[in-house]
Design an enzyme around this catalytic site. Structure first.
Site, PDB file in Angstrom:
ATOM      1  N   GLU A 117      -0.901  -5.086   0.001  1.00 55.44           N
ATOM      2  CA  GLU A 117      -0.698  -6.148  -0.406  1.00 55.44           C
ATOM      3  C   GLU A 117      -0.380  -7.483  -1.485  1.00 55.44           C
ATOM      4  OE1 GLU A 117      -2.248  -8.793   2.867  1.00 55.44           O
ATOM      5  OE2 GLU A 117      -1.575  -8.559   4.142  1.00 55.44           O
ATOM      6  N   GLU A 158      -1.629  -2.609   8.976  1.00 53.06           N
ATOM      7  CA  GLU A 158      -1.958  -3.547   9.848  1.00 53.06           C
ATOM      8  C   GLU A 158      -1.255  -4.087  10.336  1.00 53.06           C
ATOM      9  OE1 GLU A 158      -3.458  -6.683   6.929  1.00 53.06           O
ATOM     10  OE2 GLU A 158      -4.309  -5.051   5.373  1.00 53.06           O
TER      11      GLU A 158
HETATM   12  O1  IFM Z   1      -7.094 -10.445   6.405  1.00 55.17           O
HETATM   13  C1  IFM Z   1      -6.159 -10.105   6.053  1.00 55.17           C
HETATM   14  C2  IFM Z   1      -6.478  -8.883   4.927  1.00 55.17           C
HETATM   15  O2  IFM Z   1      -7.391  -9.233   4.136  1.00 55.17           O
HETATM   16  C3  IFM Z   1      -4.900  -8.708   4.410  1.00 55.17           C
HETATM   17  N1  IFM Z   1      -3.682  -8.504   5.623  1.00 55.17           N
HETATM   18  C4  IFM Z   1      -3.688  -9.469   6.342  1.00 55.17           C
HETATM   19  C5  IFM Z   1      -5.249 -10.105   7.009  1.00 55.17           C
HETATM   20  C6  IFM Z   1      -4.910 -11.038   7.505  1.00 55.17           C
HETATM   21  O3  IFM Z   1      -4.517 -12.097   7.229  1.00 55.17           O
END
Ligand code: IFM
Length: 437
Positions: free
Chosen positions: A169, A353
């Site tokens: 990210e 994710e």
């Molecule tokens: O917990 C985070 C993760 O570290 C990165 N992506 C989003 C998740 C939820 O906020």
């Protein structure tokens, strides 16, 4: 009661997994890891709810085998985890922490022994403090430091990892860390933001180049996307939503795939980028074997007064998660189609994710419904011909949710942060059942 679509409703070889990250679960105070900028950020009042940090987290470090057994029970094909740079190299460069490399070695061996593919992320947000002292992501030298760390880690575990992505990210590292100040290092500075955002991609390129040179297979990038919806149909709000889309979603996507930055992002960031940035763009856009999309929500964007980017987030009408994020599964279907169409073509896409913060404890019907609706979006993208190759739930277990501390729970497994006991939630059972069929 909602059920999840069974494995048989996806193409053969489709990869199901869960994801975590090092600082969020390991217990950073143990095992010889060096201090990180998240430790420093959390130590300042007001940055993190309750000033909580990752010192103990889920104590995954000493509960590794039991946690890997949970993954095996769940029946996932892959596990997406990150290594902590400061656990491998406590000062970011120089002497190696052998205990840290030993830990990742055991983790990878434990996955392979259970028939689970190790999907490695090299950096998930905890920069060694010693490198932050040197300017961190603002310093161009970080690309070489990151490349050296990549080599050090892969010398030990590269022979057994299934896939590697350099930086999780990038927009959270660059924008939230340097423009809004919501993440470490907590800056609110446009020049720092522009430099960090470019150097993140330069570091990605350095790591990919080094890994290609050593013959490391299955290399990708993981970006997060938020559907940018105009708060109203007024032209100014539509333009503000397009600005948000350009800096939040397209800056990294376009940089990685086309070697250019969107004009609407350059309007604000261009004057602050390092001189000669254009010369880095060929390396930044070197081909990838896959692209990972992290998707959770949409944002409603309105025009605002003040300096660039002149926008504000406003609340939307849809049901929300425990983090007040609107639940908008259509956004995932739309992104899978548009990313493939406009940027990645035939390159496999993974949803790396997806998940929700929920306060529903063990009886998390809300999470099952969230996952079912987003899996339906994946199925719809597949039906439209998008080459989606896998889906990872965030997260295996409740963990340290950064600036929100331990109060916001994303896990399929509940963690009692007093006793550190683990208990599978209803969503864990639902996913295990779906994956067994
Ligand atoms: O917990 C985070 C993760 O570290 C990165 N992506 C989003 C998740 C939820 O906020």
């Amino acid at each position: 009661m909602t059920t999840l679509p069974t494995r048989s409703r996806f193409p053969g070889g489709f990869v199901f997994g869960t994801a975590t990250s090092a600082y969020q679960i390991e217990g950073h105070a143990r095992g010889g890891a060096g201090r990180t900028h998240w430790d420093d950020f959390a130590a300042v009042p007001g940055n993190v709810i309750g000033a909580e940090d990752g010192a103990v987290a889920c104590d995954h470090l000493s509960r590794l085998d039991a946690d890997l057994d949970l993954l095996a029970t769940l029946g996932v094909d892959a596990y997406r985890f990150s290594a902590s740079w400061a656990r491998v190299l406590p000062d970011g460069r120089g002497p190696v922490n052998t205990a840290g490399l030993d830990f990742y070695d055991r983790l990878v061996d434990g996955l392979v022994a259970r028939g689970i593919k190790p999907a490695l992320t090299l950096y998930h947000w905890e920069l060694p403090s010693a490198l932050a002292d040197l300017g961190g992501w603002r310093n161009r030298d970080i690309a070489q430091w990151f490349g050296d760390y990549t080599d050090t880690l892969l010398d030990r575990i590269g022979d057994r990892v299934w896939s590697v992505a350099p930086i999780n990210e990038p927009v959270c590292v660059g924008w939230l860390g340097h423009f809004t100040g919501h993440h470490a290092p907590g800056l609110r500075d446009i020049r720092a933001t522009a430099r960090a955002m470019h150097h993140i991609l330069l570091s990605h390129a350095e790591a990919i180049g080094r890994m290609r040179a050593r013959g490391q297979p299955n290399l990708g990038a993981v970006i997060n996307l938020e559907a940018a919806l105009p708060a109203s149909d007024v032209a100014a709000d539509r333009a503000a939503a397009a600005r948000h889309d350009s800096l939040f979603n397209r800056f990294f996507l376009q940089g990685l795939t086309k070697g250019t930055y969107p004009d609407a992002a350059l309007d604000g960031l261009g004057p602050h980028l390092p001189l000669g940035w254009q010369e880095d763009m060929n390396a930044i856009s070197a081909p990838l074997d896959w692209v990972g999309l992290n998707y959770y929500t949409c944002k409603r964007i309105a025009a605002a007064d003040g300096p660039w980017p002149r926008l504000a987030e406003v609340p939307g009408p849809l049901p929300k998660t425990d983090l007040d994020w609107e639940i908008y599964p259509q956004g995932l279907a739309d992104f899978l189609v548009s990313v493939a169409q406009d940027y990645t073509g035939d390159t496999p896409l993974y949803v790396t994710e997806n998940g929700m913060a929920a306060a529903s404890g063990l009886h998390d019907e809300d999470r099952i419904s969230y996952l079912a609706r987003h899996l339906a979006s994946v199925q719809s993208a597949l039906a439209n011909g998008v080459p989606v190759a896998g889906y990872f739930v965030w997260s295996l277990m409740d963990n340290y949710e950064w600036a929100f501390g331990y109060g916001k729970r994303f896990g399929l497994v509940e963690v009692d942060f007093e006793t550190l006991a683990r208990r599978p939630k209803a969503s864990f059972e639902a996913l295990a059942k779906a994956l067994s069929r």
